[in-house]
Design a protein around this motif. Structure first.
Motif, PDB file in Angstrom:
ATOM      1  N   CYS A 123     -13.474   3.683  -4.620  1.00 42.85           N
ATOM      2  CA  CYS A 123     -12.212   2.291  -4.650  1.00 42.85           C
ATOM      3  C   CYS A 123     -13.133   0.739  -3.876  1.00 42.85           C
ATOM      4  CB  CYS A 123     -11.431   2.130  -4.346  1.00 42.85           C
ATOM      5  SG  CYS A 123     -10.870   2.030  -3.109  1.00 42.85           S
ATOM      6  N   CYS A 138      -6.508   3.012   2.144  1.00 43.32           N
ATOM      7  CA  CYS A 138      -6.998   2.489   0.455  1.00 43.32           C
ATOM      8  C   CYS A 138      -5.435   3.164   0.236  1.00 43.32           C
ATOM      9  CB  CYS A 138      -7.861   2.500  -0.228  1.00 43.32           C
ATOM     10  SG  CYS A 138      -8.238   4.408  -0.792  1.00 43.32           S
ATOM     11  N   LYS A 139      -4.646   3.303  -1.268  1.00 48.86           N
ATOM     12  CA  LYS A 139      -3.899   3.817  -1.849  1.00 48.86           C
ATOM     13  C   LYS A 139      -4.346   4.922  -2.619  1.00 48.86           C
ATOM     14  CE  LYS A 139      -4.852   1.324  -6.167  1.00 48.86           C
ATOM     15  NZ  LYS A 139      -4.386   0.588  -7.437  1.00 48.86           N
ATOM     16  N   SER A 196       0.667  -1.488   0.185  1.00 50.17           N
ATOM     17  CA  SER A 196       0.486   0.292  -0.150  1.00 50.17           C
ATOM     18  C   SER A 196       0.504   1.254  -0.078  1.00 50.17           C
ATOM     19  CB  SER A 196      -1.091  -0.142   1.271  1.00 50.17           C
ATOM     20  OG  SER A 196      -1.865  -1.147   1.040  1.00 50.17           O
ATOM     21  N   SER A 242     -11.687  -1.721  -2.762  1.00 48.33           N
ATOM     22  CA  SER A 242     -10.112  -1.782  -1.902  1.00 48.33           C
ATOM     23  C   SER A 242     -10.986  -2.445  -0.371  1.00 48.33           C
ATOM     24  CB  SER A 242      -8.610  -0.799  -1.823  1.00 48.33           C
ATOM     25  OG  SER A 242      -7.979  -1.321  -0.904  1.00 48.33           O
ATOM     26  N   ARG A 243     -10.095  -2.975   0.488  1.00 48.76           N
ATOM     27  CA  ARG A 243      -9.966  -3.547   1.332  1.00 48.76           C
ATOM     28  C   ARG A 243      -9.367  -3.095   2.856  1.00 48.76           C
ATOM     29  NH1 ARG A 243     -12.881  -9.807   1.985  1.00 48.76           N
ATOM     30  NH2 ARG A 243     -14.973  -9.646   0.235  1.00 48.76           N
ATOM     31  N   LYS A 244      -8.212  -2.227   1.766  1.00 46.73           N
ATOM     32  CA  LYS A 244      -6.979  -2.091   2.930  1.00 46.73           C
ATOM     33  C   LYS A 244      -7.682  -1.038   3.429  1.00 46.73           C
ATOM     34  CE  LYS A 244      -3.389  -4.199   1.242  1.00 46.73           C
ATOM     35  NZ  LYS A 244      -2.929  -3.836   0.376  1.00 46.73           N
TER      36      LYS A 244
END
Length: 459
Positions: A73, A80-81, A22, A75-77
């Motif tokens: 987005c 996110c980026k 990330s 993303s599950r992080k």
């Protein structure tokens, strides 16, 4: 992290990344190309649209006062980026390379961003009202007697668990250490689960460490015996806690797993951020931040925790000076403190903490062990040391040796991967190194050379 309206440094932003991937992906988005409709407010909000692979750009909004993030987005992080990239656009590192690539100026948030920000404000207001109501109710309805009874019940459960663990350790020695390898990990995990049931998470963690030692490599019986002795010492300390001095009794409670209160005398100072690094056990990520007070001369450890992919907080820029108030925790040999209000982050630089020889570092760790026998390491600063290979250069093992003496400290194995940065900084000459000195060796975290006063981060 900072007061609203104060832009973060690039290092603070990158410290939020949940993992290295990330961090790398966010850095690629920290330029103007994919972004449009960026903006920020004096209340700590940052927003922008990021072009992706689809027709619609991703809507990214950040509340830096949390910090909190939202992005359209998939993303599950977290963050996110896209959130990391937007923060890098907004960040101010004093150079035009990142902070001035695109104009993330102040203004009114667009509707799609304001909707999320307004929801956060409403929830924050509701939470504040609830906290005030609960505090008012607690002030009138607090029951010290009920709290005392709960504490007594937990202490009784821990005592029962400690007696069971003492018997388990006795059986281990009677049966011989060789039997520990044959019995496998399952028995240790069962014992650890019983310590969790006894509400003693500190004992459970140490039992799991014991279970990982058998069969772990050459010399494992010696390591198992050493760790078993330390665990039994902790068990006996709990069973005889009424006979211990108050500071040591507090340390035993903390090591068993009871919370350690931050009720020491607050210390306001200008704190040099010596190092920051994260450790993960697969479930919880722990952030360790070492600080050194310019006026007080104190060294303090600030801990942060993150779960489910969340980056721990706080995130402080290594090598900078922050003006803040720290409240120490109690207990023998405890360096942990809670970070209070930050009133500002100063310029980079400043001299390293006072240091000494490698022999003095070992003596400092030994002295700390008298107050806390279960202490894994102790913060020390080594002055005028050189990096040299330990034994056969082909092994990749290193040590730090006094430039004007004959003593040396082995570098802990977990630190070998970062040794080339330290070797490059020293160039064969003496350097000043801050790190943790423990029974596994010395872990270098930051360094300073004679040619540059800036703090070089080694982790």
């Amino acid at each position: 992290m900072d007061e609203a309206g104060v832009r973060w440094t690039v290092e603070q932003v990158l410290a939020l990344a949940p993992d290295a991937a990330s961090r790398k992906a966010g850095a690629r988005l920290g330029e103007a190309g994919p972004w449009s409709d960026t903006g920020s407010s004096g209340e700590g909000a940052v927003w922008g649209l990021c072009k992706g692979s689809g027709k619609k750009p991703y809507q990214t909004v950040i509340d830096t006062k949390g910090p909190a993030y939202t992005c359209s987005c998939p993303s599950r992080k977290f963050p996110c980026k896209h959130a990391l990239g937007l923060l890098l656009l907004w960040a101010d590192d004093g150079t035009p390379a990142v902070g001035q690539v695109v104009d993330v100026g102040d203004g009114a948030a667009p509707d799609w961003a304001e909707e999320w920000l307004a929801g956060r404000r409403e929830r924050a207001d509701a939470k504040e009202r609830k906290a005030k109501d609960e505090a008012a109710g607690a002030a009138g309805q607090a029951d010290p007697e009920a709290a005392r009874r709960r504490a007594e019940r937990r202490a009784a459960r821990i005592t029962a668990g400690a007696r069971e663990l003492e018997q388990r350790l006795t059986d281990l020695l009677r049966g011989g250490l060789a039997a520990a390898e044959r019995s496998g990990y399952g028995l240790w995990e069962e014992t650890a689960a019983r310590m969790v049931d006894a509400q003693a998470p500190g004992l459970a963690a140490r039992v799991r460490e014991l279970g990982s030692i058998p069969g772990s490599g050459a010399g494992w019986p010696v390591r198992l015996l050493e760790e078993s002795a330390l665990l039994r010492l902790l068990v006996v300390g709990w069973l005889e806690i009424d006979r211990l001095p108050a500071p040591l009794a507090t340390t035993v409670r903390t090591r068993v797993g009871l919370p350690s209160p931050a009720d020491g005398t607050p210390v306001r100072d200008h704190w040099l951020v010596l190092s920051q690094y994260d450790r993960s056990d697969g479930k919880i990520t722990t952030r360790r931040i070492w600080l050194h007070g310019r006026e007080s001369g104190r060294t303090a450890l600030v801990l942060g925790f993150g779960a489910a992919g969340r980056s721990p907080q706080p995130a402080l820029p290594v090598g900078r000076v922050i003006e803040a108030e720290l409240t120490p925790h109690t207990g023998a040999g405890q360096l942990r403190a809670d970070l209070g209000e930050e009133t500002g982050i100063g310029e980079p630089g400043g001299p390293p903490p006072p240091g000494g020889t490698t022999t003095a570092a070992v003596e400092a760790y030994g002295t700390a062990l008298r107050d806390d026998p279960w202490l894994e390491s102790w913060p020390v600063t080594l002055t005028d040391v050189v990096t040299v290979p330990a034994g056969d250069p082909g092994t990749g093992e290193w040590q730090l040796a006094d430039a004007d003496g004959e003593s040396a400290l082995p570098i802990a194995p977990v630190s070998w991967s970062g040794m080339w940065r330290l070797v490059a900084l020293s160039g064969g000459g003496p350097v000043t190194v801050f790190g943790e000195c423990g029974h596994r060796g010395f872990t270098p975290l930051s360094a300073w050379s004679a040619d540059s006063p800036e703090t070089v981060r080694l982790t």
